[in-house]
Design a protein around this motif. Sequence first.
Motif, PDB file in Angstrom:
ATOM      1  N   GLU A 344       0.850  -1.213   0.042  1.00  0.00           N
ATOM      2  CA  GLU A 344       0.112  -0.102   0.072  1.00  0.00           C
ATOM      3  C   GLU A 344       0.878   1.390  -0.082  1.00  0.00           C
ATOM      4  OE1 GLU A 344      -2.758  -0.060   3.284  1.00  0.00           O
ATOM      5  OE2 GLU A 344      -4.023  -1.926   2.392  1.00  0.00           O
ATOM      6  N   CYS A 354      -3.321  -0.542  -5.492  1.00  0.00           N
ATOM      7  CA  CYS A 354      -2.340  -1.826  -5.164  1.00  0.00           C
ATOM      8  C   CYS A 354      -2.771  -2.851  -6.135  1.00  0.00           C
ATOM      9  CB  CYS A 354      -3.044  -2.546  -3.939  1.00  0.00           C
ATOM     10  SG  CYS A 354      -2.614  -1.570  -2.354  1.00  0.00           S
ATOM     11  N   TYR A 378      -7.011  -7.967  -4.677  1.00  0.00           N
ATOM     12  CA  TYR A 378      -6.825  -6.731  -5.389  1.00  0.00           C
ATOM     13  C   TYR A 378      -7.438  -6.310  -6.666  1.00  0.00           C
ATOM     14  CZ  TYR A 378      -2.937  -5.687  -1.785  1.00  0.00           C
ATOM     15  OH  TYR A 378      -2.116  -5.445  -1.109  1.00  0.00           O
TER      16      TYR A 378
END
Length: 387
Positions: A344, A354, A378
């Motif tokens: 992050e 991300c 993600y």
Amino acid sequence: MSAEKAPVALAGLTALPSQVWGAIRLVPLVRDEPIADLRLDDRLYGDDFAAVELDRRTAYCSYIPHGFVATWTDDGTPASSYGTQLRPGAGGERPACVPLRFHRRMARRADRNRVRFLPLHLALEGYLALHFGGPDVVWEEWSRRAVAHGLSPRVEQAYAGAEVEGLRDALRVFEIHPGQCGVMVYAADALAAAFVVPHPDDYRALHTSLVLDLFGELVHHYTTLHGPVPEFRARLRDGAVGTLADLRAEAARQRREWAAFHDHTMAGGLLDASYAFQRVRTMGPFTLSRFLPPFHRNAEQHIGETITHQDGRLAYLKTFRLSEAQIRRGHLLTVLAAHDWRLEAAAGALGVSCDQLASRMEHAGFGALLRQDIRDRYRAAARRAAP
């Protein structure tokens, strides 16, 4: 090993007018005064594939056709070069199975005042070892492989100088100037490599060793696909020459202008940057080091190795130009390490999500370092956020 930031400076070296062969441009470098208390000679190993033991758990594997031996004196008196030695039994037909040759260390003391090192591979090993250990903290994003093995194995591709179109012919055809101690090699006017040695006699002996060096993918493509580059011809000012002395003055002016143009424009990508130098070995008054660039995106970047005298004189230099893909990988690893391998934080520094950072890592060949469930999470978050 200590590390410091510094530029690469060609102090004491002057660029002479270039020599052009197809897409290859050679720029001779001559010394104002040779360095006599350090000498280099070649050791030819042949075509065997080689493995270098870096430590008990790490090895560097590559095609390593030759090594350099540096000999120096501690009191400033002239050192002698021991000359090239051929590997016994070399020649004949290439064997069906290529044998494996082992080396201990990239740079190893051969005698009290003599060190054997592997030219260019010293620098390439430094690039491959960049943040090689992987995450220092076991964050949830990283796979067991990343934590246990880091970036092992790291693999990069390069071309032997013999495969670079026109390089062998250019080295064979063009003259070696009196006092020449180096050369800058350009491919389609992109700086491909810099090579500097301490003494003109060393350069004469090592001139053709450039065909044994490694060159990046970018250089190989430029020489294969690009046409001949133009020659830079001297131009005399109208009315400036009336006597032989005027002609000499004009020739000297042209040489000064060419040297300034070369150092500030053609070689600016190498000479204007600041590098992270890592000392490898101290050799009397000399220091053998390797350097890494800042890995700036969309910029010319080089890695290399140097031998410098304690008074700052550059005795030896060899460089390797990184491709765009190699720069991206170095940049990505540098950003991750600078942010303690937190995805992050690294994504925020890069200005991406991300998911985008994970995609970049996958395209760079580092995707296996991330846990698959984290990558899937993600991607799912990115799909939900999409309009």
